[in-house]
Design an enzyme around this catalytic site. Structure first.
Site, mmCIF file in Angstrom:
data_model
loop_
_atom_site.group_PDB
_atom_site.id
_atom_site.type_symbol
_atom_site.label_atom_id
_atom_site.label_comp_id
_atom_site.label_asym_id
_atom_site.label_seq_id
_atom_site.Cartn_x
_atom_site.Cartn_y
_atom_site.Cartn_z
ATOM 1 N N ARG A 2 0.795 -1.250 0.033
ATOM 2 C CA ARG A 2 -0.098 0.023 0.085
ATOM 3 C C ARG A 2 0.881 1.417 0.010
ATOM 4 O O ARG A 2 1.852 1.493 0.884
ATOM 5 C CB ARG A 2 -0.974 -0.030 1.443
ATOM 6 C CG ARG A 2 -1.620 1.212 1.526
ATOM 7 C CD ARG A 2 -2.470 1.260 2.720
ATOM 8 N NE ARG A 2 -3.495 2.338 2.950
ATOM 9 C CZ ARG A 2 -3.055 3.074 4.027
ATOM 10 N NH1 ARG A 2 -1.987 2.715 4.875
ATOM 11 N NH2 ARG A 2 -3.837 4.144 4.284
ATOM 12 N N ARG B 278 -8.405 19.053 8.728
ATOM 13 C CA ARG B 278 -7.501 18.971 9.534
ATOM 14 C C ARG B 278 -7.370 20.539 10.217
ATOM 15 O O ARG B 278 -7.860 21.385 9.531
ATOM 16 C CB ARG B 278 -6.254 18.785 8.979
ATOM 17 C CG ARG B 278 -6.111 17.484 8.530
ATOM 18 C CD ARG B 278 -4.659 17.125 7.944
ATOM 19 N NE ARG B 278 -4.639 15.706 7.412
ATOM 20 C CZ ARG B 278 -4.466 14.491 8.321
ATOM 21 N NH1 ARG B 278 -4.235 15.002 9.390
ATOM 22 N NH2 ARG B 278 -4.483 13.351 7.835
ATOM 23 N N LYS C 199 -13.338 3.129 1.105
ATOM 24 C CA LYS C 199 -12.890 2.936 2.423
ATOM 25 C C LYS C 199 -14.248 3.260 3.008
ATOM 26 O O LYS C 199 -14.623 4.417 3.046
ATOM 27 C CB LYS C 199 -11.633 4.080 2.658
ATOM 28 C CG LYS C 199 -10.315 3.227 2.294
ATOM 29 C CD LYS C 199 -9.315 4.458 2.122
ATOM 30 C CE LYS C 199 -8.739 4.663 3.568
ATOM 31 N NZ LYS C 199 -7.629 5.794 3.493
ATOM 32 N N THR D 276 -6.350 -1.164 9.972
ATOM 33 C CA THR D 276 -6.037 -0.261 10.861
ATOM 34 C C THR D 276 -5.951 -0.936 12.430
ATOM 35 O O THR D 276 -7.025 -1.472 13.029
ATOM 36 C CB THR D 276 -7.050 0.831 11.239
ATOM 37 O OG1 THR D 276 -7.535 1.451 10.006
ATOM 38 C CG2 THR D 276 -6.705 2.117 11.930
#
Ligand code: G6P
Ligand code: MG
Length: 483
Positions: free
Chosen positions: A34, A75, A221, A282
């Site tokens: 990945r 963010r 995702k 994860t």
């Protein structure tokens, strides 16, 4: 060749960029590398991808490459002194107008103006994957005024999520669009789309992928609360994709960790039902960032994903930035093989009571039914153009290995993600029609996968080109003269 069926995806990063480490990772069982487009410059990704391909080819291994788009992660901007420390009860503000590099103990800038519009009084904001939590007390035209509910350190550029999800940022940013072009240029096999809300986001990604000239399969995702709000939303997203990732980091923040395990099981089940591949991701071996050995809880987490019948398990920081990238792959491989011995990994419900939609699907599932009920069958050979026929086969639980026989590099790499599927380069069109079965079985004999007297199932279509044509299943006995 390995007996492990569950595939290992590992993120590449500073800890896994040298040829020596990459070679060890590939030999330890890396199936899909990945490339995380959230970090690193294009040239670093190019170099890593080339190294993976060169080393894999040198060892006769097939490793797929997956590019993971950054997506619209919201963010905060930066602090004057890099980080602050917040305590419970503190007041804090997010501001659209505050200078981007001058956050203080009271206020920090945000790069996403719509956050102010999207949030209302009473909402909870989770910063840095939920390490710091705040409640919105008041929203002005350009600021959110909050109270800290859970304090802790907060540093530059940390991510913000809203509990319950629902932030409206579009899934593909300008950077993602540039990275789709990069993925096309690098011939990546998979492309993961971050934070898709619905099928329309995936359709847009597909259009951009096509325009860029890439044939990468698209992975959605699953990391927004909206995506798992009900079956319709989830299935819509799955059907618009070639595969999905249970992206437990952001998903856990949005829906809460208590719901996560049940949702993981549901996503895996729904992906498989819809004939799509699924990656569980994860923190699977998180402690291995610093330790050469996983905790029992991590072993249990990986094993349970294997029992849920995920196609692949994924390493993130463990392999990208940890101290033990090779050991982490070895540990995952070991745990996968162990869990695959459990009866739930082998027995299938066989889609009993269901209807099939296509003739190739019917043939593929008939092959699996036979493989699981005829003890002499040691392998399945699927002649495939795109990998579709073995993909359908691998949706069924089994202990019989599936071999995707294909002449194409793209297909040989792509199937590295499918549970229970390995590839053998093979071009039926280069052989007289009555020699294909014999030549295919000989490839397995040569590799010691089957012996004289074993049974092998072979599927194919009437022509040796074109996807979707599988209509034939043969049951062949190794050692007989085969046509
Ligand atoms: C190869 C075989 C064909 C078969 C096709 C299936 O081309 O030679 O006989 O019909 O694969 O491809 P698919 O992409 O549908 O698995
Ligand atoms: Mg994420």
């Amino acid at each position: 060749m390995t007996s492990r069926r569950t595939k290992i995806v590992a993120t590449l990063g500073p800890a896994s960029s040298s040829p020596e480490v990459l070679e060890k990772m590939i030999l330890a069982g890396l199936d899909v590398a990945r490339l995380n487009f959230s970090h690193g410059a294009p040239d670093e990704h190019r170099t890593r991808a080339q190294l993976v391909r060169d080393i894999a080819a040198r060892h006769g291994r097939f490793v797929a490459l997956l590019g993971d788009l950054q997506g619209p992660k919201i963010r905060i901007a930066k602090f004057t002194n890099k980080r602050i420390e917040l305590a419970e009860g503190d007041s804090f503000r997010f501001s659209v107008t505050h200078p981007r590099d001058a956050g203080t103990q009271e206020v920090v800038g945000i790069d996403y103006p719509d956050l102010v519009k999207d949030c209302s009084v009473g909402d909870e904001l989770l910063l840095d994957d939920g390490r710091v939590v705040m409640r919105v007390d008041n929203a002005t035209a350009d600021e959110l005024h909050c109270t800290v509910l859970i304090g802790g350190p907060l540093s530059d550029n940390k991510g913000i999520n809203r509990r319950g999800g629902g932030l409206t940022a579009p899934a593909l940013t300008a950077k993602d669009k540039a990275d789709i072009k990069l993925a096309a240029e690098m011939n990546l096999d998979y492309l993961a789309v971050s934070f898709p809300r619905d099928a329309a986001d995936m359709e847009l990604a597909r259009r951009l992928r096509d325009e860029a000239g890439s044939s990468a399969w698209l992975i959605a995702k699953i990391e927004r609360a909206e995506a798992v709000a009900d079956d319709e939303a989830l299935d819509g997203l799955i059907r618009a994709s070639d595969g999905v990732m249970v992206a437990r980091g952001d998903l856990g923040v949005e829906i809460g960790d208590a719901e996560l395990v049940g949702i993981q099981k549901k996503i895996i089940l729904h992906a498989r039902r819809n004939n799509k591949v699924v990656i569980t991701a994860t923190q699977m071996m998180e402690s291995m960032i610093q330790s050469p050995m996983p905790t029992r809880a991590e072993v249990s987490d990986v094993a349970n994903a294997v029992l849920d019948y995920t196609d692949a398990v994924m390493l993130s920081a463990e392999s990208a930035a940890g101290e033990y990238p090779v050991e982490a792959i070895k540990a995952m491989a070991r745990v996968c093989v162990g869990a695959e011995k459990h009866p739930t990994s082998i027995k299938s419900g066989h889609r009993l009571g269901q209807h099939f939609a296509r003739s190739d699907e019917s043939t593929a599932l008939a092959a699996m039914y036979t493989a699981n009920h005829f003890p002499g069958v040691k392998a399945i050979i699927s002649l495939t153009e795109s990998g579709y026929t073995p993909l359908i086969m691998s949706r069924i639980r089994s202990s019989v290995p599936i071999f995707a026989f294909s002449p194409y590099r793209e297909t040989q790499a792509r199937v590295a993600m499918f549970r229970g599927v390995q590839t053998v380069p093979f071009d039926p069109a280069s052989l007289p029609a009555d020699k294909v079965s014999q030549a295919a079985v000989d490839e397995l004999l040569k590799r010691d996968i089957v012996s004289i007297g074993d049974w092998v199932i072979l599927t194919k279509g009437d022509s040796y080109h074109g996807t979707g044509g599988t209509n034939t299943m043969k049951i062949l006995r190794v050692g007989d003269s085969l046509i």
